[in-house]
Each structure stands twice: as C-alpha cells, then as structure tokens.
Write an enzyme that holds these catalytic residues in place. Sequence first.
Site, PDB file in Angstrom:
ATOM      1  CE  LYS A 178       7.170 -32.761  48.465  1.00 39.22           C
ATOM      2  NZ  LYS A 178       8.062 -32.176  47.464  1.00 39.22           N
ATOM      3  CD  GLU A 207       8.634 -32.657  38.392  1.00 36.79           C
ATOM      4  OE1 GLU A 207       7.462 -32.333  38.645  1.00 36.79           O
ATOM      5  OE2 GLU A 207       9.426 -33.090  39.234  1.00 36.79           O
ATOM      6  CD  GLU A 228       1.731 -25.213  45.613  1.00 33.20           C
ATOM      7  OE1 GLU A 228       2.069 -24.632  46.669  1.00 33.20           O
ATOM      8  OE2 GLU A 228       2.268 -26.259  45.210  1.00 33.20           O
TER       9      GLU A 228
END
Length: 338
Positions: free
Chosen positions: A87, A143, A324
């Site tokens: 990733k 976050e 996104e």
Amino acid sequence: MAAEFPSVAAARAALLTGEVTAVTGAFGFDSTGKAALLAPHEFGETTPLRSRPVDTVVTDRDITPAAVHADRVRAVLDAIDEGRVGKAVLARTLHLTLDAPLDPEALAARFTPGSDAATTTAFAVPLDAAGRVGHWLIGASPELLVRRTGRVVTCHPFAGTAPRGTDAVSDRAAVESLRASDKDLREHAFVVDSLVDALRPLCCELDVPDAPRIESTPAVWHLATPIRGVLADESVTALDLAALLSPTPAVCGTPTAAAADLIAEIEGSRDFYAGAVGWCDASGDGEWLVSIRCLELDAAHTGVTTWAGGGVVAGSDPDAEVAETEAKFRTVLTALGL
Ligand SMILES: C=C(O[C@H]1C=CC=C(C(=O)O)[C@@H]1O)C(=O)O
C-alpha cells in the site's frame, strides 16, 4: 520567548532533563527531520478561538492536475504488482495565492464548524522553530495518531473513504458501499495491523475491535478503528509513541520505508503534511493528531499550500482516487470560505 526545539530528539531531551514541563507543536512526515516544537510559558492556557468570516479572494491557483494524479496512482499500482509495496498513500498538492493576508488563529477557528465531533480539534502551529519563519500549520484533523493518559494508550486510525452524498439517500448509499468495499477494508487493515505490530511489544493489554466502524466529517465518510492499550513500561511518553508510530500506513504505506521512498520519488518532500501535531507533558501524557486536512500559510500570510491524499492498494481505481482527493480538499477550502 518560549523555548523552541527543531527536532523531536531535542524536545524529548528537554522533557527528560526537566528543562521544560511540556512541549507542543508539530513534526513532519519524516519524524526524524525538522520539527516545530516549543515549550509554552503557561502550558494549558489557550486563548479561545472565535470563528470570524474570511473574505478570501484567490489570485493564483496551482494544483497537481487530476490526470497527473491518476498516472501516479497507476505507477503505485505497478509498484504493488512488482511486490515493492502493499500500500502507498499518494497526495495532491494545492497552492493558492490570496489577495489579502489571513490571520492564522482566526483561520484555525474556521475549522471547527459546529457539532461534528470528528472535526472539532483545530490547531494553529507556528513553524518558526523548524526554520520556516512566519509560516503556520493550520487545520483540524479527524485522525488521532495517539493519546497517552497514564498507562492507557489510545489510537484512532482512519483509512478507507467515501465522499459524502449530496442528499440523505445518496449519503446513506455512500456509507453502505464503504462498509462493503473490500478495497477500503484492505486499505484500512494495513493501518490497524501496523499499529498493532508497533504497540504489541509495548503493551501488556491491547484491545482491537474485529471490524472498523464508520465515522464522518462534513466532507467524507471514513472507516475507523478505536484501539486501546495499557503500557507495560510507563516511561514511554506520548511523544515517544507519536514518533514511533508516525507515519502510519494511513498516510504512508506498507512496508513503511519502501512506501516512503516511493512517495518521495513520486511527490517529492511532504514537509509537515502527514506528520503529527500535538503536545506531551513531563509526566509523559499527551495527544498527537495526524496532520491531514490542514494547510501551511506562508510568511506573508497570503500563500496557502494544502494537500489531500488517499491510500492506494491492489484494486484501487485512479479516477476514484482523484474524486477522493477532491472531497478531502473540501475541509480546507470550506474553512477558507471557498
Ligand atoms: C491521507 C489522507 O487521509 C488519510 C486518512 C483517512 C482516510 C484516508 C484514505 O482513505 O485514504 C487516508 O488514509 C488525507 O486526508 O490527506
């Protein structure tokens, strides 16, 4: 003048020797690089931020083009196919020039739009200690990288995103498709696995839910996992934990070093984007947010740089990745009144 620390190591040493009772500020995507940390004179006393309207006029705009970002996503997909990374998180950069200077703290207050719990932690960090004299890092991250309260450690990673719908029906549909998205669940699992691997040796207890839950900001839905641990060794501070955990695969990738190298090759330096913002006191307690949904204001206070990134895993769609980033840019653009 408060003491300033240009690196995590310098701030950590000052806390350990008792030179200061607390540090606050930011460190960058490379936690071993330049930091902007300082010891406030009266730690804990903050001026309440009041939201004031801004009348922002953009005179120049420069953004990583959508087609370039899509090509970069394809390059990461190739690197995944080759086994170089599992990733990697790629970001677009947006530079704006404004016709009049912004007040950093008034701008920070505009990142707290009411009752949405996920976006109420606004910050405005002067970057002078890092040599970026007059620059500020301003934003409101949803976050939580890590919080330490006594021996209890909490992380609240986010990864996996769906842009909010335009009405109740499409908004609900966005949630349902995120919940069922194999790609997003895999993207999320990279982050949880990495945090668990890092925390396990430090904790005598670790609670990790089996599946992520859904959380929102005004712009996007996210997959999120609250993690709670109990430290075996109480001498590990919140700053130690933040430097150890950052950058997580929510902003970098897996394996960390290979993903960071790939990101540097594709994007160049990230500076303070995707590092951490927070504080740590002499008892070791503290709280650090992942520095996303934020901007850097230049010394003239008319130049804005902001970033929006997304995780790329096998099966990611380049056009969806572009969409996104557009949704994630909304947080900063809305705060700017744009
Ligand atoms: C890297 C960013 O978001 C991270 C946090 C939440 C969801 C993310 C995602 O779905 O890719 C990213 O991991 C950013 O906002 O720039």
